[in-house]
Design an enzyme around this catalytic site. Structure first.
Site, PDB file in Angstrom:
ATOM      1  CG  ASP A 155      51.772 -13.446  10.627  1.00 61.72           C
ATOM      2  OD1 ASP A 155      51.163 -13.226  11.351  1.00 61.72           O
ATOM      3  OD2 ASP A 155      52.221 -14.232  10.238  1.00 61.72           O
TER       4      ASP A 155
ATOM      5  CD  GLU B  15      55.095 -12.786  13.861  1.00 62.71           C
ATOM      6  OE1 GLU B  15      55.123 -13.667  14.329  1.00 62.71           O
ATOM      7  OE2 GLU B  15      55.832 -11.723  14.481  1.00 62.71           O
TER       8      GLU B  15
END
Length: 360
Positions: A219, A262
Site C-alpha cells: 500500500d 493504491e
C-alpha cells in the site's frame, strides 16, 4: 502428413475448444496438447523466454502408449512451468537462427528431425516450441502450426487484456481469486501427499522444509495527499512507476496484481519466511530510494503472510496479510510486517475476521 490429414472442420473444432479456456496456463497446455495431436507427436515442449533473455520457463506435454500384458492405454504426462531454467544452448542457437533467417530451426539428430519453432509476440520471439518428427516438416504441418499459433496468439492477447489492469498492465483484481485458489490447492495437495503409509493404517508426520508461497499486500503511504498536492495525473504516474519497479524486482512468473486504488498484491514462491522477507524488504527499500518525477520520494507499507495447507482459504490468506498491513500503517508506515511474526510476538491477535478488505 498432408493438408488432407487434418481437415478444416477438425482444426476449427480444436480452435473452438481452445478459445473456451480462460486460464492462461491451462490455455498454453491445451495448445501444446492440440499441436501434439494434430502433428501426431508424442511430446512437445515450450520454452517461454524471460525478459532477461538468460532464463526461461519450461512447459511440456507428452502422451505415450503403455503396454501392460494385453492392455494398451494412453498415459498423459502434463507439466506447466516445471521450473525456471537457464536457456539451453540448443534453444539459444535456434533463437539466433530464427532471428537471422526468419525460418524455423530444423536439425537432424539420431534419425529424427528436431524442430524448434518460434512463437512471436509483437514481432519478438516470446517462446520456442520444440518437438521431433521422423521426417522433414511438411508444408501441411507448417500450415497447421502457423494457423494455430496465429489465431491463438490473437485470442491470448484478448485474454491477457481482460485479465490486466488497464493503467499498470498488472493482473487485475478479478483474476485474483482463481490464482490464489490454484496455489492453495497446489500446496494443500502437496502437503497431503507428504503423508505416506508405513504399515497399512499408520501414517508418518509430514516432513519439514515444505516449500511455500508468500502473499503480500503493498500500500502506497499517504497516496491521497499525493493526489491532492500534485493532481491525479501525477498520481497515475506514481502507480505506473511503482508497477514498473515491481516488475523489475520480482520474477516474471510471480503474480503481480493491482488490487484497487493504491493497493497492490504480489504472490511469489519462497522456500522459507526469511527468503520471503528479504525479497519484500528489498522491494520496500527500492521504492524508498526511487526518485519519482516532481514528487521525489514515496514509501510503501507491506503486510505479508505465508500460504500453507493450514491456511488455504483465499479470504483467510488475504485477511492475514491485511492484518499485518494494518499494523504497519498504524505504527509508523514505510514498514514490512509478517502476520506470523506479529502473532508470535504478541503484537496482534489471531482474528480471522480482522481483514478489512472487501473480498469480492
Amino acid at each position: 502428413m498432408t493438408n488432407k490429414d487434418v481437415g478444416t472442420p477438425s482444426l476449427l473444432n480444436r480452435l473452438v475448444s481452445l478459445t473456451t479456456i480462460r486460464d492462461i496456463e491451462l490455455f498454453e497446455l491445451s495448445l501444446l496438447k492440440t499441436l501434439a495431436e494434430l502433428l501426431k507427436v508424442n511430446q512437445i515442449s515450450m520454452y517461454k523466454l524471460n525478459p532477461d533473455n538468460k532464463t526461461c520457463w519450461l512447459s511440456a506435454y507428452s502422451a505415450k502408449l503403455i503396454e501392460d500384458g494385453n492392455k494398451r492405454q494412453l498415459s498423459e504426462s502434463q507439466e506447466i512451468y516445471t521450473s525456471e531454467i537457464i536457456i539451453p544452448d540448443e534453444i539459444r542457437s535456434a533463437q539466433l537462427w530464427v532471428e537471422t533467417t526468419k525460418k524455423p530451426y530444423i536439425h537432424l539428430q539420431s534419425e529424427k528431425f528436431l524442430v524448434i519453432y518460434p512463437v512471436l509476440a509483437a514481432s519478438k520471439i516470446e517462446s520456442m516450441l520444440t518437438f521431433e518428427l521422423p521426417h522433414m516438416l511438411t508444408e501441411g504441418e507448417m500450415l497447421i502450426i502457423t494457423s494455430l499459433l496465429s489465431i491463438t496468439h490473437n485470442f491470448r492477447s484478448l485474454l491477457d487484456e481482460s485479465q490486466k489492469d488497464k493503467l499498470t498492465g498488472l493482473l487485475n483484481r478479478q483474476t485474483f481469486e482463481a490464482n490464489i485458489n490454484k496455489i492453495s490447492s497446489l500446496i494443500l495437495n502437496a502437503e497431503l501427499g507428504r503423508y505416506q503409509d508405513t504399515s497399512n493404517r499408520n501414517r508418518r508426520r509430514p516432513k519439514t522444509g515444505t516449500e511455500k508461497f508468500c502473499l503480500a499486500i503493498i500500500d502506497i503511504d499517504n497516496f491521497k495527499s499525493i493526489n491532492d498536492k500534485f493532481g491525479h495525473v501525477m498520481g497515475d504516474e506514481v502507480l505506473l512507476l511503482l508497477s514498473y519497479v515491481m516488475k523489475q524486482n520480482f520474477r516474471s512468473k510471480d503474480l503481480l496484481f493491482r488490487f484497487g486504488g493504491e493497493e497492490f498484491v504480489v504472490i511469489f514462491h519462497a522456500p522459507d519466511q526469511a527468503d520471503a522477507y528479504q525479497i519484500l524488504e528489498r522491494f520496500r527499500t527500492k521504492i524508498e530510494t526511487y526518485r519519482f518525477p516532481q514528487i521525489n520520494t514515496i514509501t510503501v507499507s507491506i503486510g505479508a503472510t505465508l500460504i500453507s495447507g493450514m491456511c488455504h482459504l483465499a479470504s483467510e490468506i488475504l485477511g492475514r496479510a491485511d492484518q499485518a498491513l494494518y499494523y504497519a500503517k498504524h505504527n509508523g508506515k514505510n514498514q514490512l510486517h509478517f502476520h506470523e511474526i506479529l502473532l508470535e510476538s504478541g503484537c496482534i491477535e489471531d482474528n480471522k475476521e480482522s481483514g478489512s478488505i472487501d473480498f469480492f
